[in-house]
Design a protein around this motif. Structure first.
Motif, PDB file in Angstrom:
ATOM      1  N   SER A   1      -8.229   0.567   5.840  1.00  0.00           N
ATOM      2  CA  SER A   1      -7.964  -0.683   5.145  1.00  0.00           C
ATOM      3  C   SER A   1      -7.203  -1.667   6.004  1.00  0.00           C
ATOM      4  CB  SER A   1      -7.170  -0.398   3.865  1.00  0.00           C
ATOM      5  OG  SER A   1      -5.924   0.204   4.171  1.00  0.00           O
TER       6      SER A   1
ATOM      7  N   TYR B   1       0.826  -1.203   0.000  1.00  0.00           N
ATOM      8  CA  TYR B   1       0.000   0.000   0.000  1.00  0.00           C
ATOM      9  C   TYR B   1       0.865   1.259   0.000  1.00  0.00           C
ATOM     10  CZ  TYR B   1      -3.298   3.526   1.607  1.00  0.00           C
ATOM     11  OH  TYR B   1      -4.048   4.664   1.720  1.00  0.00           O
TER      12      TYR B   1
ATOM     13  N   THR C   1       1.179   4.242  -2.742  1.00  0.00           N
ATOM     14  CA  THR C   1       0.821   5.599  -2.338  1.00  0.00           C
ATOM     15  C   THR C   1       1.943   6.584  -2.622  1.00  0.00           C
ATOM     16  OG1 THR C   1      -0.561   4.684  -0.583  1.00  0.00           O
ATOM     17  CG2 THR C   1       0.032   7.000  -0.407  1.00  0.00           C
TER      18      THR C   1
ATOM     19  N   TYR D   1      -5.626   4.445   4.687  1.00  0.00           N
ATOM     20  CA  TYR D   1      -4.682   3.387   5.072  1.00  0.00           C
ATOM     21  C   TYR D   1      -5.137   2.710   6.357  1.00  0.00           C
ATOM     22  CZ  TYR D   1      -0.656   1.608   7.612  1.00  0.00           C
ATOM     23  OH  TYR D   1       0.167   0.848   8.364  1.00  0.00           O
TER      24      TYR D   1
ATOM     25  N   TRP E   1     -11.240   2.377  -1.252  1.00  0.00           N
ATOM     26  CA  TRP E   1     -10.324   1.562  -2.064  1.00  0.00           C
ATOM     27  C   TRP E   1     -10.591   1.780  -3.558  1.00  0.00           C
ATOM     28  CZ3 TRP E   1      -5.979  -0.812  -1.189  1.00  0.00           C
ATOM     29  CH2 TRP E   1      -5.649  -1.173   0.104  1.00  0.00           C
TER      30      TRP E   1
END
Length: 1455
Positions: free
Chosen positions: A1176, A592, A596, A1173, A1450
């Protein structure tokens, strides 16, 4: 019935059935009779042998009743009149005879007695207690009789062989035939309240002395409430409602005043619409110029940002970061190596790494009062025994009712289980350890196992001999009186300790067997004795898993089990099973972060522009910061905990992600034409102060947790604070150096992850700042979020909503209960989960409670004895009397029974009336009771009155005592005798076993007993709040009695030290939160030098904490040290949101709205990435991190809502609702926003809203049924569904859909719901007033148009668009939008009528529906694959709003 004519086979004598005139006894016999039967004078109707038999038989009951002289006197009079009364023939009639050895003997008699005597006898004895067993004396000598008739029936029962009781049947009669000449026995009775024979208050609550004593205060705190009609509300609820109305009214009044002043000072003529458009373009150009100018200003004047003067501290920090950034960019290798070297040095402390798993070391502070009391109890008396337990229960039927477990098959199964337990042989250091080696043996012979098998002496052969299940049921009622029901360890067994799942005293209906094995404990937890017990416990648990569980389940029963070391062993197991979960979670986080940090992916350049290696390096730095923190404290000898190992890595990475994103994106925003050193320098100047401020605030917030007394949370706070500090230092050193390396790699066109590979050239490289396209989130923040927040109507709504939420949370906070469920701190697959559930469901007795007395002065000069005891001549307000009073109100005192008093039993034991107890030989040594060796050989079938003990005499006569109290010397001499005396039928008051560990004899010769205890029980405690309240009630009771008696007394129970923290948990929470928020305020004030900015941050953080506590109350989350740490964490995480936004606002230029827009555009995207973040990853990791710390999601949603919505509007005095977050696909938002820009003029927009905006009528029935889909499904019987919650959510949905308050999301969602339900709305193009027409420049004419949502309607009708404004259609970007015409050629309004069905292109609606459908499918796939639901829970498959939010975030990132 004169003289004795025979004996039964068990040795009990039988009287002769003949009568005889009364005779005058000799002087010796007369004195004997007078000592026992003072009411019989002169002639008697009994021989000396009969009297000796009487004395032998009643001496078994005397120890139970001697504490209440009135009861004892009435009881003795009953049998004295029966045996020796000269008027015996008047009220006794022999009803049957039996021939024994050719002699006729009495086999049954009728005893005529007056009811008044029976009632007086029963009333004087009904409350007399037997302290040894914490129960009434009538439980033992009256089978628990509820009235005198039941008692007489028990006394008159013909006793079986070898069982105490009458050798012949006695029928008590009160009705007398008129011609019989019988006169009932009617000796006067003594009331227990008689002062001359006064009983204690514990034995006679109705005594006048006790009635005048002060009753214990009630612990029930009356809560203030107000009744409004049929509605009852708390005062706090009414208060916050009134406060909210006042605040909102004041705010609206101020707004109206402000608008009136604006109208007076500002011209009312507005610019034409197209002028406003041109002005926006001009502002965009000017803004670009200002951005270019700000770059130069950053280089020339670090204390000035975009024309805004910074504080002195910020100026110095900017200067520092400017020089530091250039130096790091020029020397990245030196910085990287030196920073890593320091961390590696700290990691060397890991060689001393240890994990603490002992519960008392994790949850109890070293300065704990309860811990000190436990240590005193263990050292001076004896450690509380270890508990090994099995719970067998029946499975409930379809109606939810559990059948009885008391059946023959289940009893035989219990014998089989007991055989397996007895056969456990554990290995410890080469020696074999069995249960018999470690169990607690009160009389040094048999284990004190608490099981219904004790009614069969733990011998399966006795099952059939005693009568099987019927004997068991008999013992449930006569466990204290029947000899056959006596346990193998020679003590009565209370059925409530061995059975569970029953109501009242219906033991036969019990649905569970509770088998408890008390095991000897030791003060030294690491000594051989404890290690032997632990070795056996491990074997016990393993055998329960491997053999007992399958055996019990095969019988259609359930089994749960536990041992003293189970919790510690489960915590150890847990620490080794989560490595894979943590590793996978870190890999997901790494992926992730890598996505990002990188640029928008392009196939041609992704391998260059990606930041995979940089993201991996950032994750490694986070791990090093955690390892460095653990290594540093390990070197200092501080043990780690499971919370540290499983929570801190995620926490520090979560905190570090924000800083990493901000640093990388700040460098990306710099002009590419600048050298890399200046770009990094400018980036650090831009974000360095806010990162520093946020990190310092976080470190202080976490450091505040060190004030929490619970060691686990205190150590967690220490490790977390240092880890966050190290993470910050590594980010501004090593990570900045890594950024320099990564950008050099990208500029040199080297492949990410493989920097040795160089690509000659690639397309779309090195865009300048003006050419770099903003990310999706950045565009959303600047183009959608900020403009909506600038609307005054939205500002008012949002401030009102958040204030309402905060005030409601204040009211909800009063409903939070303290505590921490043990199940939370254990793995979900632990066998203890079922055990704790069964204990809470089935157990009907509370934990033991000891009242410990320090420095008891037993000398004759002291009044301590009468201040503690509860028998005759004791003070009415003595400790034991007060305990007895408190037990009468168990709902508030949490004391179930009167206390077992060694002092009462000792005073009774030495009493001359208890002539079978304290006895001495002629040489003044101890003489045991007649039924114990050497007086009675254990090999003999019966014990005679002759033998070695025939000359034994009582220890004292009445003249030897002072007011029935022993002297100092007498007390000192006889106390060891009492504690070593074995209880038996001849004297049940022996103290060995029952009181062996209740008195410390060390140093007692001085007249002071340093420690002694009085045992009772708490009421059943099923909830955490019950444990807390019971501790509070016991402490308050002890404090009150100690102050009254001037004696040091404290309560002790084994669970106290774990629950002590909850007594002051609110105080601890408020102090720690105040310090944390105050520390953040001071840091912000020092760095920003702005009181208002610091105050705003303080306000928002306080609202975050209060709102989270409100959510805790709604979700039923308890307040404990872990939740306090989480609340402190919310302050630290909230600082991340607030500080970055505040700093971006403070350094922006323009008016309030422009600065808010700029702050959201620059920092909003990074902050929102941080939020997404967390959302998730809030479910990643172990269940313990989610349940014990209750997840990051609600915490971060609240932080993000306040800091991303409320905070910018506090700066600009505007806001949006929480629904303003992108909870629908971005494509739909862009359509709505492009339409909204056409209606940008306030007047046109206001007219649009005033006309209803939507433009169609909803069919209420269809919409209502659609909105109630979830609650209707929940009401249909789905398991684990909260129907009330579903209805509330649906109701809120309907309100939002109907009123459409202040945003486009509910309108779009409402339209989709209507479309899906097949509703055909009526639509009307909006007629705008002439003023609006003049402003927009279009002539309007009303027209009614009817349309349907069917596909045919869209095919028949086509909307014509002109190109007057050059705007794109919100529903079809390929067409332009301007004025439109009806089929009759009439002009109608512009696209402000945004939801006219006729003006809606079908492809746009299909796109919207398809996007929403993708969200639903995505969420169900995630729920089913990644997080499999509970197969027993239908709700586990249902889409909820939190899942919707996560899924949309997402999808938004992917798109």
């Amino acid at each position: 019935m004169y003289d004795i004519c025979g004996k039964r086979t068990d040795g009990k004598v039988l009287n002769c059935p003949r009568g005889s005139p009364s005779v005058k006894p000799d002087d010796l016999l007369s004195s004997k009779i007078q000592s026992l039967c003072p009411t019989i004078t002169g002639n008697v109707c009994c021989t000396e042998a009969q009297f000796d038999t009487l004395r032998t038989q009643v001496q078994q009951a005397i120890p139970f009743l001697v504490g209440c002289p009135a009861c004892l006197r009435n009881f003795l009079n009953l049998f004295c009149e029966l045996t020796c009364s000269p008027n015996q023939s008047l009220f006794i009639n022999v009803s049957s005879v039996l021939q024994v050895n050719k002699n006729m003997t009495v086999n049954g008699i009728d005893f005529y007695i007056n009811d008044a005597f029976g009632e007086g006898l029963y009333d004087s004895c009904k409350d007399v207690k037997f302290g040894t067993m914490n129960s009434r004396a009538l439980e033992f000598i009256g089978a628990g009789a509820k009235n005198f008739r039941e008692w007489f029936a028990f006394i008159g029962r013909r006793a079986p062989l070898n069982v105490p009781g009458s050798p012949y049947a006695i029928t008590f009669r009160s009705s007398i035939p008129e011609t019989s000449g019988v006169k009932p026995m009617n000796v006067s009775t003594y009331s227990c309240g008689d002062i001359s024979l006064g009983c204690s208050c514990g034995d006679c609550p109705l005594s006048p002395v006790c009635a005048n004593s002060v009753s214990p205060p009630s612990n029930e705190g009356g809560s203030c409430s107000v009744r409004i009609g049929s509605l009852k509300a708390k005062c706090i609820d009414i208060a916050v409602a009134i406060l909210y109305i006042v605040l909102v009214s004041a705010f609206l009044g101020w707004r109206l005043f402000y608008l009136n002043r604006q109208k007076e000072n500002v011209p009312s003529r507005a610019k034409p619409f197209w002028h406003a458009m041109e002005g926006g373009e001009l502002h965009s150009v000017n803004q670009q110029k200002e951005e270019n100018l700000s770059i130069q200003m950053l280089q020339d004047a670090p204390q000035i940002r975009n024309g805004v003067q910074l504080s002195i501290v910020q100026g110095y920090m900017s200067n520092f970061y400017r020089m530091y950034g250039i130096w790091v960019a020029k020397n990245p290798i030196l910085v990287l190596c030196s920073s890593l070297a320091i961390v590696f040095v700290l990691c060397l402390g890991l060689i001393r790494f240890k994990v603490e798993t002992r519960p008392e070391k994790l949850w109890v502070g070293p300065g704990s009062k309860a811990a000190g009391e436990k240590q005193f109890f263990d050292n001076h008396l004896a450690p509380f025994y270890r508990i090994e337990q099995l719970v067998l229960a029946t499975i409930p039927d379809v109606d939810g009712k559990s059948p009885s477990i008391v059946t023959e098959n289940n009893i035989k199964l219990l014998f089989e289980i007991q055989k397996k337990v007895d056969g456990i042989h554990a290995n410890y250091s080469g020696s074999v350890v069995s249960l018999a080696d470690i169990c607690m043996k009160p009389l040094d012979q048999d284990c004190a196992t608490q099981s219904v098998l004790q009614y069969f002496k733990m011998d399966p052969d006795n099952y059939d001999n005693y009568g099987g299940v019927e004997h068991l049921k008999y013992c449930f009622e006569h466990y204290s009186s029947a000899a056959k029901c006596m346990s193998a360890f020679k003590a009565p067994l209370d059925p409530s300790t061995a059975l569970g799942g029953f109501s009242g005293n219906n033991y036969s209906e019990a649905s569970a067997f509770i088998i408890t094995y008390p095991v000897n404990n030791a003060v030294d937890k690491r000594g051989n004795a404890s290690e032997k017990a632990v070795a056996w416990e491990k074997a016990f648990i393993q055998m329960s898993k491997d053999e007992l569980l399958q055996l019990v389940q095969s019988k259609n029963l359930t089994l749960s089990f536990s041992s003293e070391s189970s919790i510690e062993e489960e915590l150890k197991r847990e620490s080794t099973t989560d490595a894979i979960t943590i590793l996978i979670s870190y890999l997901v986080m790494f992926a992730y972060i890598s996505l990002t940090l990188g640029d928008t992916p392009h196939l041609s350049s992704f391998y260059i522009s990606s930041k995979v290696l940089l993201g991996l390096s950032g994750v490694v730095l986070v791990m090093l910061s955690v390892l460095g923190s653990v290594g540093f404290f390990s070197a200092l000898g501080v043990k780690s905990t499971l919370i540290i190992m499983e929570v801190i890595p995620f926490l520090v990475l979560a905190v570090g992600v924000d800083n990493m994103c901000i640093l990388v994106h700040a460098v990306k925003r710099q002009p590419m034409e600048l050298p890399l050193e200046e770009r990094i320098s400018n980036a650090l100047v831009e974000v360095g102060p806010s990162i520093t401020l946020a990190s310092l605030s976080e470190v202080l917030a976490f450091a505040v947790g060190t004030f929490i007394p619970m060691p686990a949370c205190r150590v967690f706070s220490m490790f977390a604070a240092l880890a966050v500090l190290l993470d910050f230092l590594l980010q501004v050193t090593a990570f900045v150096a890594l950024i320099a390396f990564d950008f050099l790699r990208a500029e040199d066109k080297r492949v990410d992850c493989f920097p040795c590979i160089k690509v000659p050239s690639y397309a779309n490289s090195d865009k300048g700042v003006g050419e770099r396209k903003s990310g999706l989130l950045a565009r959303y923040m600047k183009e959608i979020h900020a403009p909506i927040l600038s609307l005054w109507g939205v500002k008012i709504v949002v401030i009102s909503v958040f204030v309402a939420f905060t005030l409601a949370s204040i009211a909800l906070c009063t409903r939070i209960e303290p505590g921490l469920e043990q199940k939370i701190v254990l793995p979900q697959d632990s066998y203890l989960q079922g055990y704790f559930n069964n204990v809470s469901e089935y157990l009907r007795i509370g934990p033991p409670l000891y009242f410990v007395v320090k420095n008891y002065n037993y000398s004759s000069e002291s009044r301590h004895t009468n201040q503690l005891c509860s028998i005759s001549r004791c003070d009415s307000d003595s400790l034991l009397n007060e305990i007895s009073k408190a037990s009468s109100t168990p709902e508030t005192s949490y004391i179930a029974k009167p206390a077992a008093s060694w002092l009462d039993d000792f005073l009774v034991w030495i009493s001359p009336e208890a002539f079978g107890c304290c006895r001495k030989f002629t040489n003044a040594t101890y003489c045991p009771p007649d039924d114990q060796p050497p007086c009675c050989s254990s090999n003999d079938g019966s014990c005679s009155l002759g033998g070695v003990c025939k000359d034994c005499t009582t220890c004292f006569r009445h003249s030897d005592l002072q007011n029935d109290r022993p002297s100092t010397t007498q007390f000192e001499d006889k106390l060891p005798w009492f504690l070593n005396a074995l209880p038996s039928a001849a004297c049940a008051k022996g103290g060995h076993g029952a009181y062996t560990s209740s008195v410390e004899l060390k140093g007692y010769e001085s007249g002071i007993i340093q420690a002694s205890s009085f045992r009772t029980y708490h009421t059943p405690l099923n909830k955490q709040i019950d444990y807390v309240n019971s501790l509070r009630a016991a402490r308050e009771f002890s404090s009150r009695v100690s102050d009254s008696l001037k004696i040091e007394i404290f309560p002790y129970s084994v669970f106290y030290m774990f629950f002590e923290q909850y007594l002051d948990i609110w105080k601890t929470a408020l102090i720690n939160l105040s310090i944390a928020i105050g520390a953040v305020f001071i840091v912000c004030l020092i760095i920003t030098c702005s009181f208002w900015i610091s105050a705003i941050i303080l306000l928002v953080l306080a609202m975050i904490v209060v709102d989270i506590m409100g959510v805790m109350a709604i979700l039923g989350i308890q307040l404990n040290a872990i939740s306090v740490v989480n609340l402190v964490m919310s302050v630290g995480i909230g600082v991340e949101f607030c500080v970055h936004m505040t700093h971006a606002f403070s350094v922006s230029s323009g008016d309030k709205d422009q600065r808010t827009k700029e702050a959201l555009g620059t920092m909003g995207a990074s902050v929102f990435r941080y939020l997404s973040y967390h959302l998730s990853h809030s479910d990643s990791g172990r269940d313990y991190a989610n349940e014990a710390c209750w997840g990051d999601c609600p915490l971060l949603l609240k932080d993000g809502g306040l800091c991303g919505i409320l905070l910018p509007n506090v700066f600009s005095l505007g806001a949006s609702r929480f629904l303003a977050w992108p909870c629908i696909p971005t494509s739909s938002i862009k359509h709505v926003w492009s339409t909204f820009k056409i209606c940008a003029h306030r007047t046109a927009r206001r007219a649009s809203f005033s006309s209803g905006v939507v433009g169609f009528r909803l069919r209420w029935r269809s919409l209502f049924l659609l909105a109630l889909f979830r609650p209707l499904r929940a009401s249909s019987g789905a398991r684990d569904c909260n129907v009330a919650r579903e209805y509330v959510v649906s109701a809120v949905t309907i309100v939002i859909l109907v009123f459409n308050i202040g945003g486009f999301y509910p309108i779009v969602l409402g339209f989709v719901l209507v479309w899906w339900s097949g509703i055909s709305p009526r639509c009307r193009p909006l007629k705008l007033p002439g003023e609006v027409a003049e402003i927009v420049g279009v002539e309007f004419k009303p027209s009614e148009v009817r349309a349907t949502t069917g596909l045919k309607a869209f095919k028949r009708k086509k909307l014509l668009f002109s190109h007057r404004f050059g705007m794109r259609s919100p529903w079809n970007p390929s067409e332009t939008l301007g004025t439109r015409s009806t089929e009759g050629g009439e002009k109608v309004g512009p696209a402000c009528d945004i939801f006219s069905i006729e003006g809606l292109d079908f492809s746009g609606l299909i796109s919207l529906m398809f996007s929403s459908f993708c969200v639903v499918v995505f969420v169900f796939v995630i729920k089913a694959v990644v997080f499999p639901p509970d197969p027993h829970s239908v709700c586990g498959l249902v889409l909820d709003y939190s899942d919707w939010f996560k899924a949309v975030v997402w999808l938004d990132l992917v798109w």
